[in-house]
Design an enzyme around this catalytic site. Structure first.
Site, PDB file in Angstrom:
ATOM      1  N   ASP A 261      -6.526  13.268 -25.051  1.00 55.14           N
ATOM      2  CA  ASP A 261      -6.641  11.846 -24.790  1.00 55.14           C
ATOM      3  C   ASP A 261      -6.181  11.126 -25.969  1.00 55.14           C
ATOM      4  OD1 ASP A 261      -7.525   9.092 -24.102  1.00 55.14           O
ATOM      5  OD2 ASP A 261      -9.225   9.524 -23.516  1.00 55.14           O
TER       6      ASP A 261
ATOM      7  N   THR B 106      -3.979   5.800 -21.535  1.00 59.94           N
ATOM      8  CA  THR B 106      -3.660   4.490 -20.971  1.00 59.94           C
ATOM      9  C   THR B 106      -2.278   3.988 -21.566  1.00 59.94           C
ATOM     10  OG1 THR B 106      -5.046   3.513 -23.012  1.00 59.94           O
ATOM     11  CG2 THR B 106      -6.412   3.640 -21.217  1.00 59.94           C
TER      12      THR B 106
ATOM     13  N   LYS C 133      -2.217   0.237 -25.024  1.00 61.02           N
ATOM     14  CA  LYS C 133      -2.538   0.187 -26.367  1.00 61.02           C
ATOM     15  C   LYS C 133      -1.379   0.087 -27.096  1.00 61.02           C
ATOM     16  CE  LYS C 133      -7.384   1.689 -25.460  1.00 61.02           C
ATOM     17  NZ  LYS C 133      -7.331   2.486 -24.250  1.00 61.02           N
TER      18      LYS C 133
ATOM     19  N   ARG D 271      -1.923  -2.862 -18.238  1.00 63.76           N
ATOM     20  CA  ARG D 271      -3.234  -2.172 -18.025  1.00 63.76           C
ATOM     21  C   ARG D 271      -3.123  -1.094 -16.962  1.00 63.76           C
ATOM     22  NH1 ARG D 271      -7.238  -5.098 -21.136  1.00 63.76           N
ATOM     23  NH2 ARG D 271      -8.359  -3.177 -20.604  1.00 63.76           N
TER      24      ARG D 271
ATOM     25  N   TYR E 166       0.764  -1.067   0.004  1.00 63.06           N
ATOM     26  CA  TYR E 166       0.192   0.132   0.084  1.00 63.06           C
ATOM     27  C   TYR E 166       0.944   1.233   0.039  1.00 63.06           C
ATOM     28  CZ  TYR E 166      -4.966  -1.212   0.263  1.00 63.06           C
ATOM     29  OH  TYR E 166      -6.176  -1.395  -0.023  1.00 63.06           O
TER      30      TYR E 166
ATOM     31  N   GLU F 236      -0.555   4.715  -0.555  1.00 61.26           N
ATOM     32  CA  GLU F 236      -1.313   5.974  -0.514  1.00 61.26           C
ATOM     33  C   GLU F 236      -0.477   7.081  -0.661  1.00 61.26           C
ATOM     34  OE1 GLU F 236      -2.859   3.641   0.685  1.00 61.26           O
ATOM     35  OE2 GLU F 236      -5.311   4.030   0.692  1.00 61.26           O
TER      36      GLU F 236
HETATM   37  N1  DSN Z   1     -11.974  -0.092 -24.549  1.00 62.13           N
HETATM   38  C1  DSN Z   1     -11.152   0.982 -25.095  1.00 62.13           C
HETATM   39  C2  DSN Z   1     -10.979   0.861 -26.602  1.00 62.13           C
HETATM   40  O1  DSN Z   1     -11.222  -0.304 -27.243  1.00 62.13           O
HETATM   41  O2  DSN Z   1     -10.854   1.654 -27.571  1.00 62.13           O
HETATM   42  C3  DSN Z   1     -11.547   2.487 -25.044  1.00 62.13           C
HETATM   43  O3  DSN Z   1     -11.987   2.467 -23.582  1.00 62.13           O
END
Ligand code: DSN
Length: 448
Positions: free
Chosen positions: A199, A225, A228, A234, A54, A56
């Protein structure tokens, strides 16, 4: 002993499911554009005992003891993010993209404020103000759209921004195949005094590699994120740019406070370590080659599909993604095409298209992408093969039509699945995709 140790004995049900998932990933062409295959080192870092801690707070200012080494890890992740994206401030704690975006709202907006984002069925994200998302209920969402040609309607966005004086404007997407117009949106945001938030979840790896324009000079905040095109674990990050700091010197602090204690508790330290590993990987020349190849592959795939009569929104791509508009290609729609492609060994996802005549659950498009198959080592030659296979599969599915009556759809889908699985051309396609996968082994060193 393999990666899963004695789990085979201790928890055979989960062991079996994980084994099957590895086999599935190895034997299918993974073409969902938001997915990728993280490196062994990213997986290793996220599978460590850092899970147990933990932490925080932030490095040097924690609410728990024992964070000496977690501080080292988080500082490295922050430093690497700042360097890679050319920003003065990074927060690497958001659990994933949606909480990251919500933290931005909570740092900048009050309930009821006007906000703007690309409409979901035009390629925008749920968290950019879609009506089914909490962001469309807590804030006064004013969506902008794409034009007939599929490109973002910058003039409409400007008009709406001047009329509505939003507090925050999103530029980013989940299903937009062209370069994001950061500069034009910066002008709009500056004109109406809004914060511009880029984003870049989908294109972060391309931005890091210099294959897509960077928003660092134009936006005040960047969210992304990390799993990707960036090919990490993740997770997500929120970055404040120099422009953001100039607009509001308190912005970094407001973002950090919005993440913790505003929205989250303890950061996932195993994920932070894996983000740090991924950011180091993304700063290498090999990663830049990879990102360039992702785009080359997507372009080649698009050209070949179009040559075979498949219609793409915007007639092509600038990034890692293609959006197929099925409406001119027979009666089949996204859900049917997705199932047929999967039966043939290609995993893609049904998706809305601009001016969607269906609904988000029964949309008229298919979204495909090249990040994961490029990680496997596939190049333009393989894209030609895949385009041929896809066009054939879509052709087999094109005369099927989902019943108008929603009550009849489940039974129809059961029959459809049976027929598609028995279809000779689709069986032949499956043999070809299996063969392709075997030529580009995934995680060859992984033992479970
Ligand atoms: N789930 C993501 C995507 O497939 O683009 C977006 O949140």
């Amino acid at each position: 002993m393999g990666m899963l140790g004695d789990m085979k004995v201790a928890d055979p049900e989960i062991y079996k499911a994980i084994r099957k998932e590895l086999k599935r990933q190895r034997e299918y062409l993974e073409m969902i554009p938001s997915e990728n295959f993280a490196s062994m080192n990213v997986l290793r870092a996220s599978g460590t005992m850092l899970n147990n801690k933990y932490s925080e707070g932030y490095p040097g200012k924690r609410y728990y003891g024992g964070n000496e080494f977690v501080d080292v890890i988080e500082r490295l992740a922050i430093e690497r993010a700042r360097k890679l994206f050319g920003v003065p401030h990074a927060n690497v704690q958001p659990y994933s993209g949606s909480p990251a975006n919500f933290a931005v709202y909570s740092a900048l907006c009050s309930p009821g404020d006007a906000i703007m984002g690309l409409n979901l069925t035009d390629g925008g994200h749920l968290t950019h103000g879609w009506k089914a998302s909490i962001t469309g209920r807590f804030f006064r969402s004013v969506p902008y759209h794409v034009k007939e040609d599929g490109y973002i309607d910058i003039q409409e966005a400007r008009r709406l921004a001047i009329e509505n004086r939003p507090r925050l404007i999103w530029i980013g997407s989940t299903a937009y195949t062209r370069e994001l117009p950061f500069e034009e949106f910066a002008t709009i945001a500056d004109e109406c005094g809004a914060y511009l938030v880029a984003d870049i979840s989908h294109v972060a790896g391309l931005v890091a590699a210099g294959v897509h324009k960077s928003p660092a000079q134009h936006a005040h905040i960047i969210t992304t994120t990390t799993h990707k095109t960036l090919r990490g674990p993740r997770g997500a990050m929120i970055m404040v740019t120099e422009k953001g700091q100039r607009k509001d010197p308190e912005l970094p602090d407001r973002i950090d406070k919005a993440v913790f204690p505003g929205l989250q508790g303890g950061p996932h330290d195993h994920t932070t370590a894996a983000i740090a590993v991924a950011l180091l990987e993304a700063s290498t020349p090999e990663f830049a080659d990879y990102a360039r190849q992702v785009v080359k592959n997507a372009k080649m795939l698009g050209e070949e599909l179009m040559r075979k009569g498949v219609k793409l929104v915007t007639n092509g791509t600038d990034n890692h993604m293609l959006l197929i508009n099925l409406t001119p290609f027979g009666k089949s729609r996204g859900v049917l095409a997705q199932e047929a492609l999967e039966a043939a060994g290609i995993v893609a996802n049904k998706n809305t298209i601009p001016k969607e005549p269906g609904s988000p659950f029964y949309p008229s498009g298919i979204r495909i992408g090249t990040p994961a198959i490029t990680t496997r080592g596939m190049r333009e030659g393989e894209m030609r093969e895949i385009a041929g296979i896809m066009a054939e599969v879509l052709n087999q599915a094109k005369d099927y039509e989902l019943p108008e009556d929603a009550a009849k759809r489940e039974a129809y889908m059961r029959r459809y699945r049976k027929e598609i699985k028995a279809n000779k051309a689709i069986k032949d396609a499956r043999i070809k995709t299996l063969e392709l996968c075997s030529r580009f082994p995934l995680y060859p060193e992984m033992r479970l």
